[in-house]
Design an enzyme around this catalytic site. Structure first.
Site, mmCIF file in Angstrom:
data_model
loop_
_atom_site.group_PDB
_atom_site.id
_atom_site.type_symbol
_atom_site.label_atom_id
_atom_site.label_comp_id
_atom_site.label_asym_id
_atom_site.label_seq_id
_atom_site.Cartn_x
_atom_site.Cartn_y
_atom_site.Cartn_z
ATOM 1 N N GLY A 12 1.058 -0.926 -0.224
ATOM 2 C CA GLY A 12 0.020 0.005 0.266
ATOM 3 C C GLY A 12 1.049 1.368 0.079
ATOM 4 O O GLY A 12 2.135 1.273 0.516
ATOM 5 N N LYS A 77 -0.817 -5.993 -5.361
ATOM 6 C CA LYS A 77 -1.881 -7.510 -5.603
ATOM 7 C C LYS A 77 -0.097 -8.046 -5.935
ATOM 8 O O LYS A 77 0.439 -7.679 -6.973
ATOM 9 C CB LYS A 77 -2.646 -6.677 -6.643
ATOM 10 C CG LYS A 77 -4.288 -6.708 -6.226
ATOM 11 C CD LYS A 77 -4.974 -6.446 -7.123
ATOM 12 C CE LYS A 77 -4.546 -4.990 -7.969
ATOM 13 N NZ LYS A 77 -4.894 -3.728 -7.814
ATOM 14 N N GLY A 120 5.000 -7.372 4.419
ATOM 15 C CA GLY A 120 4.639 -8.408 3.423
ATOM 16 C C GLY A 120 5.851 -8.154 2.243
ATOM 17 O O GLY A 120 6.570 -9.587 1.925
ATOM 18 N N ILE A 142 1.474 3.060 7.037
ATOM 19 C CA ILE A 142 0.915 4.308 8.008
ATOM 20 C C ILE A 142 0.741 3.756 9.068
ATOM 21 O O ILE A 142 0.695 3.297 10.349
ATOM 22 C CB ILE A 142 0.303 4.953 7.476
ATOM 23 C CG1 ILE A 142 -0.794 3.616 6.923
ATOM 24 C CG2 ILE A 142 0.435 5.764 6.475
ATOM 25 C CD1 ILE A 142 -2.498 4.342 7.180
ATOM 26 N N ASP A 143 0.454 2.108 9.163
ATOM 27 C CA ASP A 143 0.443 1.134 10.829
ATOM 28 C C ASP A 143 1.837 1.371 11.589
ATOM 29 O O ASP A 143 1.078 0.385 13.003
ATOM 30 C CB ASP A 143 -0.132 -0.453 10.222
ATOM 31 C CG ASP A 143 -1.603 -0.104 9.167
ATOM 32 O OD1 ASP A 143 -1.757 0.694 9.302
ATOM 33 O OD2 ASP A 143 -1.728 -1.266 9.207
ATOM 34 N N MET A 185 -7.157 3.357 10.171
ATOM 35 C CA MET A 185 -6.957 2.326 9.877
ATOM 36 C C MET A 185 -6.064 1.841 10.922
ATOM 37 O O MET A 185 -5.484 2.434 11.948
ATOM 38 C CB MET A 185 -5.610 2.564 8.528
ATOM 39 C CG MET A 185 -6.813 3.228 6.838
ATOM 40 S SD MET A 185 -5.727 2.614 5.725
ATOM 41 C CE MET A 185 -6.550 2.637 4.326
ATOM 42 N N ARG A 187 -5.092 -2.496 10.455
ATOM 43 C CA ARG A 187 -5.179 -3.749 10.408
ATOM 44 C C ARG A 187 -4.120 -5.120 11.833
ATOM 45 O O ARG A 187 -5.884 -5.603 12.075
ATOM 46 C CB ARG A 187 -4.435 -4.223 9.379
ATOM 47 C CG ARG A 187 -4.765 -6.261 9.210
ATOM 48 C CD ARG A 187 -3.849 -6.020 7.513
ATOM 49 N NE ARG A 187 -5.102 -5.530 7.006
ATOM 50 C CZ ARG A 187 -5.872 -5.620 5.704
ATOM 51 N NH1 ARG A 187 -6.270 -6.773 6.128
ATOM 52 N NH2 ARG A 187 -6.398 -5.518 5.046
ATOM 53 N N ARG A 282 -23.202 9.023 15.341
ATOM 54 C CA ARG A 282 -23.121 8.457 14.372
ATOM 55 C C ARG A 282 -21.521 7.846 13.920
ATOM 56 O O ARG A 282 -20.418 7.896 14.395
ATOM 57 C CB ARG A 282 -22.135 10.319 13.429
ATOM 58 C CG ARG A 282 -23.872 11.364 13.630
ATOM 59 C CD ARG A 282 -25.174 10.602 12.760
ATOM 60 N NE ARG A 282 -25.905 11.559 12.172
ATOM 61 C CZ ARG A 282 -27.089 11.487 13.173
ATOM 62 N NH1 ARG A 282 -27.300 10.676 13.323
ATOM 63 N NH2 ARG A 282 -28.406 12.033 12.609
ATOM 64 N N ARG A 291 -3.837 8.390 4.149
ATOM 65 C CA ARG A 291 -2.850 7.109 3.223
ATOM 66 C C ARG A 291 -2.300 8.157 1.992
ATOM 67 O O ARG A 291 -1.081 8.138 1.764
ATOM 68 C CB ARG A 291 -2.734 6.108 2.521
ATOM 69 C CG ARG A 291 -2.671 4.790 3.495
ATOM 70 C CD ARG A 291 -2.639 3.997 2.949
ATOM 71 N NE ARG A 291 -2.785 3.337 1.547
ATOM 72 C CZ ARG A 291 -3.056 2.116 0.894
ATOM 73 N NH1 ARG A 291 -3.700 1.112 1.831
ATOM 74 N NH2 ARG A 291 -3.324 1.537 -0.136
HETATM 75 O O1 F6P Z 1 -1.640 -1.485 5.730
HETATM 76 C C1 F6P Z 1 -1.731 -0.392 5.632
HETATM 77 C C2 F6P Z 1 -3.078 -0.443 5.715
HETATM 78 O O2 F6P Z 1 -3.472 1.000 5.539
HETATM 79 C C3 F6P Z 1 -4.344 -1.238 6.796
HETATM 80 O O3 F6P Z 1 -4.784 0.114 7.749
HETATM 81 C C4 F6P Z 1 -5.212 -1.327 5.363
HETATM 82 O O4 F6P Z 1 -6.120 -1.860 6.034
HETATM 83 C C5 F6P Z 1 -5.213 -1.567 3.882
HETATM 84 O O5 F6P Z 1 -3.745 -0.631 4.367
HETATM 85 C C6 F6P Z 1 -5.916 -1.072 3.213
HETATM 86 O O6 F6P Z 1 -4.876 -1.210 1.870
HETATM 87 P P1 F6P Z 1 -5.340 -0.877 0.416
HETATM 88 O O7 F6P Z 1 -6.829 -0.572 0.527
HETATM 89 O O8 F6P Z 1 -4.908 -0.933 -0.382
HETATM 90 O O9 F6P Z 1 -5.552 -2.454 0.390
#
Ligand code: F6P
Length: 364
Positions: A12, A77, A120, A142-143, A185, A187, A282, A291
């Site tokens: 990402g 991907k 990854g 960013i995580d 964000m 994960r 809300r 990002r």
């Molecule tokens: O790995 C960073 C991150 O921002 C995660 O927090 C998030 O789940 C993921 O990328 C989303 O990535 P994309 O929408 O590009 O697949």
């Protein structure tokens, strides 16, 4: 003939990628015998027919440190070990094209590769290193969940965006006496949620590392109501889950995309709270705003430090290593150590203690 180093941005995107690329090119420009190439869209550029690789020279990188995204684009991907190929019946099969990649690198006289990517991507870096590729890693996400480095670039920019969102939600929440949920964000790691909750003064923060008890969340909101405070702010990381529950997301239909597409925990949480409390709520999902856009000064500096270090690691032959920020220094660490485990929020982390110390509920 000049020596060639190839730069790839994979996974990402993240604010600061361009600042790393610029720093690599500028540092390489100080050596007479090196030139820098960029592969378009991660390793795809190297594996396309015809190849998509570009010369990265000073004119191409001029002023890009302030730009978000990546001038050589990126992808999360597929990859050289997992290249999607369409079968005649329309289904897809993943093929290993890593040997071909190694041959193509040799054919292009590429002496070294600098891979700017998250966990990854650095796992792929390690696999390529084991195949004999001279590779150096630069930690990006960013995580902020990569081990062996105190920080990854892009993280502080994301925290800034999330904090700004909390600040804005506070003003609208107070005028309407509402409980606002902000989904950010994160994960596997709750760093963005935790930092923005503390910086913005949220009342509840829910992170993947600490599964939440809904009665604790409801109790905290009720406490505020009892004190006559009619609004509350909840920051929830996209990867957060209830005790005994699972993550909220969907399986992607995109070929080669292996992660679950996270999203929806904020809305789920609102439904759970409403079972107990009749309050107005809300949900805001911050998503990819975290990002995109320009990196803050901190990330431009960190990214520039990483870029210079990465090229110097190439000069020193420190392959199979990743640049890392430790203390006030930029060092190199074995990629194997960086990918061995993730950097998650430990329950006894001082920022967790700080959050608890100022009365923020972590849902436990
Ligand atoms: O790995 C960073 C991150 O921002 C995660 O927090 C998030 O789940 C993921 O990328 C989303 O990535 P994309 O929408 O590009 O697949």
């Amino acid at each position: 003939m000049k020596k060639r180093v190839l730069v790839v941005t994979t996974g990402g995107d993240c604010p600061g990628l361009n600042a790393v690329i610029r720093a690599i090119v500028k540092r390489a420009g100080r050596e007479r015998n090196w030139e820098v190439l960029g592969s378009i869209e991660g390793y795809h550029g190297m594996l396309q027919e015809p190849m998509e690789i570009i010369q990265l020279d000073s004119s191409r990188v001029s002023g890009i440190h302030v730009m978000g995204g990546s001038i050589i684009r990126t992808t999360n991907k597929g990859g050289p070990f997992n290249w999607p190929v369409k079968n005649p019946d329309g289904t897809w099969t993943a093929v290993d094209r890593s040997d071909e990649l190694v041959r193509r690198l040799q054919y292009q006289n590429i002496e070294a590769v600098i891979c700017i990517g998250g966990d990854g991507s650095q796992k792929i870096s390690q696999q390529l290193f084991e195949k004999g590729v001279n590779i150096v890693g630069v930690p990006k996400t960013i995580d902020n969940d990569l081990s062996c480095t105190d920080l990854t670039f892009g993280f502080q920019t994301a925290v800034e965006v999330a904090t700004d969102a909390v600040d804005k939600l506070v003003t609208t929440a107070t005028s309407h006496s509402r409980t606002m949920i902000l989904e950010v964000m994160g994960r596997d790691a709750g760093w963005i949620a935790l930092n923005s909750a503390v910086a913005g003064g949220a009342h509840i923060v829910l992170i993947p590392e600490i599964p939440y008890d809904i009665t604790k969340v409801v109790g905290k909101i009720q406490d505020r109501i009892d004190l006559g405070k009619e609004f509350a702010i909840i920051v929830v990381a996209e990867g957060a889950k209830a005790i005994g529950g699972g993550i909220v997301g969907t399986k992607s239909s995109q070929v080669g995309y292996e992660n679950i597409v996270l999203g929806g925990i904020g809305r789920k949480l609102m439904g759970e709270i409403k079972k107990y409390l009749d309050i107005e709520m809300r949900v805001t999902v911050l998503g990819h705003l975290q990002r995109g856009g320009i990196p803050i000064a901190y990330d431009r500096i960190l990214a520039t430090q990483f870029g210079v270090k990465a090229f110097e690691m190439v000069l020193e032959g420190k392959f199979g290593q990743m640049a890392a920020y430790k203390g006030d220094d930029v060092i190199s660490v074995p990629i194997t150590e960086a990918i061995a485990k993730m950097s998650l929020v430990e329950p006894d982390n001082y920022l967790v203690k700080t959050a608890r110390g100022i009365g923020i509920c972590l849902g436990d």
